[in-house]
Design a protein around this motif. Structure first.
Motif, mmCIF file in Angstrom:
data_model
loop_
_atom_site.group_PDB
_atom_site.id
_atom_site.type_symbol
_atom_site.label_atom_id
_atom_site.label_comp_id
_atom_site.label_asym_id
_atom_site.label_seq_id
_atom_site.Cartn_x
_atom_site.Cartn_y
_atom_site.Cartn_z
ATOM 1 N N ARG A 158 -4.147 -16.754 -10.036
ATOM 2 C CA ARG A 158 -5.084 -17.699 -10.632
ATOM 3 C C ARG A 158 -6.495 -17.313 -10.225
ATOM 4 O O ARG A 158 -6.734 -16.945 -9.078
ATOM 5 N N ASP A 159 -7.415 -17.404 -11.161
ATOM 6 C CA ASP A 159 -8.827 -17.153 -10.880
ATOM 7 C C ASP A 159 -9.505 -18.472 -10.566
ATOM 8 O O ASP A 159 -9.383 -19.435 -11.326
ATOM 9 N N PHE A 160 -10.226 -18.522 -9.457
ATOM 10 C CA PHE A 160 -11.064 -19.671 -9.151
ATOM 11 C C PHE A 160 -12.479 -19.317 -9.604
ATOM 12 O O PHE A 160 -13.066 -18.345 -9.147
ATOM 13 N N LEU A 161 -13.002 -20.116 -10.538
ATOM 14 C CA LEU A 161 -14.325 -19.854 -11.103
ATOM 15 C C LEU A 161 -15.407 -20.491 -10.247
ATOM 16 O O LEU A 161 -15.210 -21.557 -9.667
ATOM 17 N N LEU A 162 -16.570 -19.850 -10.201
ATOM 18 C CA LEU A 162 -17.697 -20.421 -9.464
ATOM 19 C C LEU A 162 -18.076 -21.744 -10.114
ATOM 20 O O LEU A 162 -18.463 -21.773 -11.291
ATOM 21 N N PRO A 163 -17.978 -22.870 -9.388
ATOM 22 C CA PRO A 163 -18.262 -24.178 -9.995
ATOM 23 C C PRO A 163 -19.756 -24.439 -10.095
ATOM 24 O O PRO A 163 -20.573 -23.764 -9.465
ATOM 25 N N ASP A 164 -20.101 -25.431 -10.917
ATOM 26 C CA ASP A 164 -21.485 -25.908 -10.995
ATOM 27 C C ASP A 164 -21.807 -26.585 -9.672
ATOM 28 O O ASP A 164 -21.173 -27.572 -9.313
ATOM 29 N N LEU A 165 -22.778 -26.082 -8.956
ATOM 30 C CA LEU A 165 -23.090 -26.591 -7.623
ATOM 31 C C LEU A 165 -24.170 -27.648 -7.633
ATOM 32 O O LEU A 165 -24.688 -28.017 -6.579
ATOM 33 N N GLY A 166 -24.529 -28.150 -8.812
ATOM 34 C CA GLY A 166 -25.420 -29.306 -8.867
ATOM 35 C C GLY A 166 -26.803 -28.994 -9.388
ATOM 36 O O GLY A 166 -27.298 -27.866 -9.333
ATOM 37 N N GLU A 167 -27.468 -30.059 -9.908
ATOM 38 C CA GLU A 167 -28.865 -30.043 -10.340
ATOM 39 C C GLU A 167 -29.139 -28.990 -11.411
ATOM 40 O O GLU A 167 -30.215 -28.409 -11.482
ATOM 41 N N GLY A 168 -28.122 -28.716 -12.266
ATOM 42 C CA GLY A 168 -28.333 -27.796 -13.363
ATOM 43 C C GLY A 168 -28.429 -26.336 -12.964
ATOM 44 O O GLY A 168 -28.884 -25.508 -13.750
ATOM 45 N N LEU A 169 -28.006 -25.986 -11.747
ATOM 46 C CA LEU A 169 -28.090 -24.603 -11.295
ATOM 47 C C LEU A 169 -27.077 -23.763 -12.061
ATOM 48 O O LEU A 169 -25.928 -24.153 -12.240
ATOM 49 N N SER A 170 -27.488 -22.586 -12.506
ATOM 50 C CA SER A 170 -26.633 -21.763 -13.355
ATOM 51 C C SER A 170 -26.077 -20.543 -12.648
ATOM 52 O O SER A 170 -25.263 -19.825 -13.222
ATOM 53 N N GLU A 171 -26.493 -20.288 -11.414
ATOM 54 C CA GLU A 171 -26.018 -19.108 -10.702
ATOM 55 C C GLU A 171 -26.169 -19.313 -9.205
ATOM 56 O O GLU A 171 -26.844 -20.233 -8.749
ATOM 57 N N GLY A 177 -24.901 -10.467 -1.490
ATOM 58 C CA GLY A 177 -26.171 -10.138 -2.114
ATOM 59 C C GLY A 177 -26.128 -10.134 -3.625
ATOM 60 O O GLY A 177 -27.177 -10.075 -4.275
ATOM 61 N N GLU A 178 -24.933 -10.214 -4.199
ATOM 62 C CA GLU A 178 -24.812 -10.217 -5.656
ATOM 63 C C GLU A 178 -24.909 -11.634 -6.201
ATOM 64 O O GLU A 178 -24.403 -12.575 -5.590
ATOM 65 N N VAL A 179 -25.550 -11.800 -7.340
ATOM 66 C CA VAL A 179 -25.690 -13.101 -7.991
ATOM 67 C C VAL A 179 -24.558 -13.271 -8.993
ATOM 68 O O VAL A 179 -24.329 -12.395 -9.839
ATOM 69 N N ARG A 180 -23.847 -14.392 -8.873
ATOM 70 C CA ARG A 180 -22.740 -14.687 -9.780
ATOM 71 C C ARG A 180 -23.097 -15.889 -10.644
ATOM 72 O O ARG A 180 -23.599 -16.899 -10.133
ATOM 73 N N PRO A 181 -22.842 -15.839 -11.948
ATOM 74 C CA PRO A 181 -23.116 -16.986 -12.807
ATOM 75 C C PRO A 181 -22.041 -18.054 -12.681
ATOM 76 O O PRO A 181 -20.870 -17.746 -12.406
ATOM 77 N N VAL A 182 -22.420 -19.290 -12.870
ATOM 78 C CA VAL A 182 -21.471 -20.398 -12.853
ATOM 79 C C VAL A 182 -20.458 -20.205 -13.969
ATOM 80 O O VAL A 182 -20.800 -19.811 -15.083
ATOM 81 N N GLY A 183 -19.186 -20.475 -13.645
ATOM 82 C CA GLY A 183 -18.124 -20.367 -14.635
ATOM 83 C C GLY A 183 -17.450 -19.019 -14.681
ATOM 84 O O GLY A 183 -16.479 -18.839 -15.425
ATOM 85 N N GLN A 184 -17.921 -18.033 -13.898
ATOM 86 C CA GLN A 184 -17.293 -16.721 -13.855
ATOM 87 C C GLN A 184 -16.362 -16.632 -12.643
ATOM 88 O O GLN A 184 -16.531 -17.335 -11.645
ATOM 89 N N PRO A 185 -15.334 -15.749 -12.706
ATOM 90 C CA PRO A 185 -14.385 -15.648 -11.590
ATOM 91 C C PRO A 185 -15.082 -15.348 -10.275
ATOM 92 O O PRO A 185 -15.985 -14.509 -10.205
ATOM 93 N N LEU A 186 -14.626 -16.041 -9.246
ATOM 94 C CA LEU A 186 -15.172 -15.851 -7.910
ATOM 95 C C LEU A 186 -14.147 -15.199 -7.000
ATOM 96 O O LEU A 186 -14.471 -14.297 -6.232
ATOM 97 N N ILE A 187 -12.900 -15.653 -7.085
ATOM 98 C CA ILE A 187 -11.838 -15.123 -6.244
ATOM 99 C C ILE A 187 -10.525 -15.284 -6.991
ATOM 100 O O ILE A 187 -10.347 -16.238 -7.754
#
Length: 491
Positions: A20-33, A81-91
């Protein structure tokens, strides 16, 4: 190919059986990455539910991200150091041997999609200095201590609503036959004589919703796979607050337990809930400041008397004159006739003044809006105010008349009070409050006299302007109240 490129371009494993892929969640205040600061796990590690797997940094703060799935780590998507967008696989997590890949934890994604707003509630924010890689305190995943039951209750401890535990079995515990207890399954207290199992909750959204609304998760029967408590189960409990209170007489939080005879329980529903939610959002999002000044309103009262003597068929109220003064001030200081668009990172100044008038009704506080109030004469303002407030108290205003304001006038003096620090009507940027008008000693031309004095307060959003603009607006309003001739000069 560098290690960083190899890791970030790893093929999608979500379709692999048992992973299963855990996606980077929305961490609040409209942040996209978010930028990966430090991985807390490596490929091959075994993780448990709600274990922190990575520390990320957003534009607002450093955040610990817990993983909702148990299993073995098979892929980390992104390097430090890499920037990941919200909603993309994290782990990517693989189920352990003997564990069903379609276990109750799969419910998490459904709960995430059904979350409240865009924020995945439950991911705490660390606090600390500005250093990027300093360790911040972990606030989001530490389980709360269990509360021991009274000695004579005959029941075991109950896990609090905010606990991150998913099972009542301690790590390493054994089943009654001596075999290891299955992961994610609670022991049967009737057979073991041990403590009652903790409620099976996976989604941080469900835990936070239950905690905020006062629902004891231990009293709920989950309808999800394997008995998982879902968001709908909490909402069902909320629909019957009286039954919920009766069902949890031993709830650890005293505010949810039944009290003495004659107590009244009022559900926070309908317009009362709307008011509570909107005011809470305003206080949570807007950095508000309140300034005030005492003014001599004798001249304003005399002006109203003169106007009404000349036009007895269309009397003008003090509120209408104050509205006219506010419109004059907003023309001079348009920064306060605005709203903050956080998503667009901009301040929007409205072309027209949609004036909100705070009105107390039997159903609660409402703020009907006079659209494009700057186009009305003082007599038209008086008529519109009288008609609108009467309709608001009668409950006949359509919903469209209660939204879209850009500035609010609040006459709390009708309650017999002198001053207040009111809450801004979100998403507006300012609110003028008026206290009662009473006789007070006042110095006039060096001599002490009795005058009609009131207190004016301006509460404003410090993001839209600084003290110079806010003070200038309030001083202009005060000067017009004390010397109404200034108002005529500016109309």
């Amino acid at each position: 190919m560098s290690e960083r490129t190899e890791r970030t371009e790893r093929p999608d494993t979500s379709a692999t059986v048992g992973t299963r892929d855990f996606l980077l969640p929305d961490l609040g205040e409209g942040l996209s990455e978010a930028e990966i600061v430090e991985w807390r796990v490596a490929v091959g590690d075994v993780v448990t539910v709600d274990q922190t797997v990575v520390e990320v940094e957003t534009a607002k703060a450093v955040v610990d991200v817990p993983c909702p799935y148990p299993g073995r780590v098979v892929a980390l998507h992104g390097a430090a150091g890499e920037v990941r967008p919200v909603g993309q696989p994290l782990i990517t997590i693989a189920a352990l041997d003997g564990e069903d890949a379609a276990d109750p934890h799969a419910t998490y994604r459904e709960e995430e999609r059904a979350g409240s707003g865009n924020v995945l509630i439950g991911y705490g924010t660390g606090h600390g200095g500005p250093g990027r890689r300093r360790r911040r305190p972990r606030l989001s995943v530490a389980p709360e201590p269990r509360t021991p039951a009274p000695a004579d209750s005959g029941s075991g401890p109950v896990s609090p609503a905010g606990s991150s535990a998913v099972t009542g079995v301690s790590p390493g515990a054994s089943a009654p036959d001596g075999s290891p207890a299955p992961a994610g399954r609670a022991s049967d207290p009737a057979r073991t004589g041990g403590p009652a199992p903790a409620p099976l909750v996976i989604s941080p959204i469900v835990r936070r919703l239950a905690k905020e609304r006062g629902v004891d998760l231990a009293s709920l029967r989950g309808t999800g796979p394997g008995g998982v408590i879902r968001r709908s189960d909490v909402e069902t409990a909320l629909s019957a607050p009286a039954a919920r209170l009766a069902a949890v007489p031993d709830a650890p939080d005293a505010q949810f337990a039944p009290t003495g005879d004659g107590d009244v329980v009022v559900p926070l529903t309908g317009i009362r809930k709307v008011i509570a939610d909107k005011l809470s959002r305003s206080r949570r999002e807007i950095p508000e400041v309140t300034i005030w000044v005492d003014v001599d309103a004798t001249g304003l009262l005399e002006t109203r008397t003169a106007i009404n003597a000349a036009t007895p068929a269309a009397p003008v109220s003090i509120l209408a004159l104050l509205a006219r003064i506010c419109l004059s001030g907003l023309r001079k200081y348009p920064q306060l006739n605005a709203r903050v668009d956080t998503a667009g990172e901009r301040i929007v100044q409205s072309a027209g003044v949609h004036l909100g008038i705070a009105a107390q009704t039997d159903r609660g506080l409402v703020v009907p809006v006079l659209r494009d109030a700057q186009r009305l004469t003082t007599a038209e303002l008086a008529g519109a105010l009288a008609e609108t407030t009467a309709a608001a108290r009668a409950g006949t205003l359509p919903p469209a008349r209660l939204t879209g304001g850009t500035f609010t006038l609040n006459n709390y003096g009708v309650f017999g009070v002198d001053g207040s620090t009111p809450i801004i009507n979100h998403p507006e940027a300012a609110l003028l409050g008026v206290g009662r008008i009473v006789d007070k000693p006042w110095v006039v031309d060096g001599q002490l006299a009795v005058r009609k004095v009131t207190q004016l307060s301006l509460t404003f959003d410090h993001r839209v302007c600084d003290g110079g603009v806010a003070g200038g607006f309030l001083r202009h309003v005060a000067d017009c109240v004390e010397r109404p001739a200034l108002l005529v000069a500016n109309v």
